[in-house]
Design a protein around this motif. Structure first.
Motif, short mmCIF file in Angstrom:
data_model
loop_
_atom_site.label_atom_id
_atom_site.label_comp_id
_atom_site.label_asym_id
_atom_site.label_seq_id
_atom_site.Cartn_x
_atom_site.Cartn_y
_atom_site.Cartn_z
N TYR A 88 0.84 -1.21 0.00
CA TYR A 88 0.00 0.00 0.00
C TYR A 88 0.87 1.25 0.00
CZ TYR A 88 -3.15 3.63 1.76
OH TYR A 88 -3.85 4.80 1.92
N HIS A 89 1.89 1.26 0.84
CA HIS A 89 2.78 2.42 0.88
C HIS A 89 3.61 2.54 -0.39
CE1 HIS A 89 2.39 1.86 5.47
NE2 HIS A 89 1.60 2.85 5.10
N LEU A 90 4.09 1.41 -0.91
CA LEU A 90 4.86 1.45 -2.15
C LEU A 90 4.02 1.98 -3.31
CD1 LEU A 90 6.89 -1.89 -1.97
CD2 LEU A 90 7.78 0.43 -1.68
N GLU A 91 2.75 1.62 -3.34
CA GLU A 91 1.88 2.13 -4.39
C GLU A 91 1.72 3.65 -4.29
OE1 GLU A 91 -1.55 -0.24 -3.76
OE2 GLU A 91 -0.71 -2.01 -4.76
N GLY A 92 1.64 4.17 -3.07
CA GLY A 92 1.59 5.61 -2.90
C GLY A 92 2.88 6.29 -3.33
N ASP A 325 2.36 11.56 13.70
CA ASP A 325 1.14 12.32 13.48
C ASP A 325 1.39 13.82 13.36
OD1 ASP A 325 1.96 12.70 16.08
OD2 ASP A 325 -0.03 12.44 16.98
N SER A 326 2.62 14.21 13.02
CA SER A 326 2.96 15.63 12.95
C SER A 326 3.44 16.01 11.56
CB SER A 326 4.06 15.96 13.97
OG SER A 326 3.60 15.74 15.29
N PRO A 327 3.30 17.29 11.19
CA PRO A 327 3.83 17.73 9.89
C PRO A 327 5.35 17.78 9.93
CG PRO A 327 2.99 19.60 11.14
CD PRO A 327 2.61 18.37 11.92
N TYR A 328 5.95 17.82 8.76
CA TYR A 328 7.40 17.96 8.67
C TYR A 328 7.84 19.23 9.39
CZ TYR A 328 6.78 14.50 4.94
OH TYR A 328 6.44 13.39 4.21
N ASP A 329 8.93 19.13 10.17
CA ASP A 329 9.32 20.28 10.99
C ASP A 329 10.81 20.60 10.96
OD1 ASP A 329 10.37 18.20 12.47
OD2 ASP A 329 9.14 18.54 14.25
N ARG A 330 11.56 19.97 10.01
CA ARG A 330 12.99 20.28 9.85
C ARG A 330 13.43 19.81 8.47
NH1 ARG A 330 13.94 16.17 14.67
NH2 ARG A 330 11.80 16.90 14.90
N LYS A 331 14.52 20.36 7.98
CA LYS A 331 15.06 19.95 6.68
C LYS A 331 16.31 19.11 6.88
CE LYS A 331 16.96 21.65 2.27
NZ LYS A 331 16.22 20.67 1.45
N LEU A 332 16.29 17.88 6.35
CA LEU A 332 17.44 16.98 6.44
C LEU A 332 17.88 16.46 5.08
CD1 LEU A 332 16.43 14.71 9.49
CD2 LEU A 332 17.72 16.85 9.53
N ASP A 333 17.13 16.75 4.02
CA ASP A 333 17.34 16.11 2.72
C ASP A 333 17.75 17.15 1.68
OD1 ASP A 333 15.97 13.23 3.26
OD2 ASP A 333 14.88 14.82 4.29
N TYR A 334 18.75 16.79 0.85
CA TYR A 334 19.42 17.80 0.02
C TYR A 334 19.80 17.26 -1.35
CZ TYR A 334 20.13 19.98 4.60
OH TYR A 334 19.94 20.53 5.84
N ASP A 346 13.05 23.96 -8.01
CA ASP A 346 13.03 23.00 -6.90
C ASP A 346 11.62 22.82 -6.36
OD1 ASP A 346 12.78 24.77 -4.16
OD2 ASP A 346 13.82 25.86 -5.74
N SER A 347 11.38 21.62 -5.84
CA SER A 347 10.10 21.30 -5.19
C SER A 347 10.37 20.46 -3.95
CB SER A 347 9.18 20.52 -6.14
OG SER A 347 8.80 21.30 -7.26
N THR A 348 9.62 20.72 -2.90
CA THR A 348 9.62 19.89 -1.70
C THR A 348 8.19 19.39 -1.52
OG1 THR A 348 11.41 21.19 -0.70
CG2 THR A 348 10.08 19.81 0.77
N TYR A 349 8.02 18.08 -1.53
CA TYR A 349 6.69 17.48 -1.68
C TYR A 349 6.09 17.12 -0.32
CZ TYR A 349 8.07 16.94 -6.59
OH TYR A 349 8.48 17.16 -7.87
N HIS A 350 5.43 18.08 0.30
CA HIS A 350 4.75 17.80 1.56
C HIS A 350 3.55 16.87 1.36
CE1 HIS A 350 6.55 21.60 3.66
NE2 HIS A 350 7.44 20.66 3.43
N VAL A 351 3.08 16.74 0.13
CA VAL A 351 1.99 15.80 -0.14
C VAL A 351 2.43 14.35 0.06
CG1 VAL A 351 0.82 17.34 -1.75
CG2 VAL A 351 2.54 15.74 -2.61
N ALA A 352 3.73 14.13 0.24
CA ALA A 352 4.24 12.77 0.46
C ALA A 352 4.06 12.30 1.89
CB ALA A 352 5.72 12.71 0.09
N ALA A 353 3.47 13.13 2.75
CA ALA A 353 3.38 12.80 4.18
C ALA A 353 2.78 11.43 4.48
CB ALA A 353 2.61 13.90 4.91
N PRO A 354 1.78 10.94 3.75
CA PRO A 354 1.26 9.60 4.08
C PRO A 354 2.24 8.47 3.78
CG PRO A 354 -0.35 10.87 2.81
CD PRO A 354 0.95 11.60 2.72
#
Length: 369
Positions: A88-92, A325-334, A346-354
């Motif tokens: 299920y997660h891989l399909e997302g 259960d929290s939104p992203y709150d720091r940047k670690l990926d570059y 550039d894009s940062t995809y917060h829609v990937a949260a699930p």
């Protein structure tokens, strides 16, 4: 981020396991450099024959666990996931990749033969369910059995996926954590760099370099790993070879305004910063003494997200939270390059949260003429 602590069975139980599995090493230990494992999709899709820009993305996909409350990194209790949950997660993940259409993808926390993720080869699955054709994999955590909380067999690593053929893949060994006892260190992650040569149209040589540095070290292990990563990029730059590079660096931007997450990350039964607390800080949540460790990369190479842009709107660029259960709150990926990113791409995809506790980051790379 990955596995704050691993608790182990009694030594007698461990010795029994070792006796049974004595024909092969229980934990794979790696040479300084080794060949990466190469993959090909079951059905190849013709890549563009000529390109002016290519889309590059980095994403820590958390071994297909989504936002599951896993015991190792989110104050949870889950250990082993059933196949239907992983799929299920891989399909997302695949749906987001097909929508974003990166040409080159740097992945971290990918499982290929792990009990916790139903032994699914996630590199092969993603190649077979996206537009990407070729892959390379380097293990970071490989053992016949991890004697902790029923984890069992483990093979997790980093990968590079590409539309174009990967003609060479090299696994480069990184130092182990220096703040662990011998038994813990033996069963713990063995970080690496994956350096891949890709047959990109119009270029004689081109590399994509992927890394996932230490998340929970309390000494200077992460700094040493970052320096080695930069050294590998410097070698390519000294030869005039264009590259894209990045991954989960487990470090904050040098101008981050918040550097201490101990209290927001702690579990209900944990306490930090008090006069009697030992340790004073939560592993993986205290970045204050590390805030300059990314400076050399920023000084030398071009980031996909400029520091000025990040500083003007930090939350827009956040890519991680350890809390389920929290939104992203720091940047670690570059992403970095020794050439140029297309301005504003550039894009940062917060829609990937699930689908992961990390958000993917992408940008368009300008192919040198």
């Amino acid at each position: 981020m990955m596995v704050a602590k691993i608790t182990f069975c009694r030594l007698s139980a461990l010795l029994s396991i070792l006796a049974v599995l004595s024909c092969d090493p229980i934990v794979t230990q790696f040479d300084d450099t080794e060949d990466g494992q190469l993959y090909t999709a079951k059905r190849l899709q013709p890549p563009p024959a000529a390109v002016e820009t290519i889309g590059v993305m980095t994403w820590n996909i958390r071994f297909g666990a989504g936002r599951t409350k896993w015991f190792g990194d989110s104050n949870g209790t889950r250990v082993i996931l059933p196949a239907d949950e992983v799929y299920y997660h891989l399909e997302g993940i695949a749906a987001l990749l097909k929508a974003a259409e990166p040409d080159i993808l740097l992945l971290q926390e990918v499982d290929i033969q792990s009990k916790r993720s139903a032994y699914i080869d996630q590199v092969q699955w993603l190649l077979d369910h996206t537009h990407l054709n070729y892959g390379a994999y380097a293990s970071v955590w490989k053992a016949q059995v991890i004697p902790s909380d029923g984890l069992g067999r483990m093979d997790m690593g980093i990968a590079v996926l590409s539309r174009w053929p990967i003609t060479n893949a090299e696994r480069i060994k990184l130092p182990l954590r220096g703040d662990q006892d011998g038994l813990t260190k033996y069963f713990y992650l063995r970080r690496s760099i994956l350096k891949t040569r890709i047959a990109l149209p119009g270029l004689q040589e081109f590399y994509a370099v992927n890394v996932h540095t230490a998340a929970f070290s309390t000494d200077d292990t992460k700094k040493i790993q970052l320096d080695i990563f930069k050294d590998e990029l410097d070698k390519l730059e000294s030869r005039g070879i264009p590259f894209v590079a990045g991954g989960d660096l487990n470090s904050l931007p040098v101008n981050a305004t918040k550097t201490d997450y101990c209290l927001s990350d702690k579990a209900d039964d944990e306490s930090f910063h008090g006069p009697n607390d030992d340790p004073q800080h939560k592993e993986g949540s205290y970045f204050t003494p590390e805030i300059t460790w990314m400076q050399a990369l920023y000084d030398t190479y071009s980031p996909a997200v400029l520091l000025n842009d990040y500083g003007a709107n930090e939350s827009h660029y956040f890519t991680h939270t350890p809390l389920w259960d929290s939104p992203y709150d720091r940047k670690l990926d570059y992403l970095f390059t020794n050439r140029a990113w297309l301005a504003g791409s550039d894009s940062t995809y917060h829609v990937a949260a699930p689908w992961s506790d990390h958000a993917p980051v992408s940008a368009l790379w300008e192919v040198p003429k």
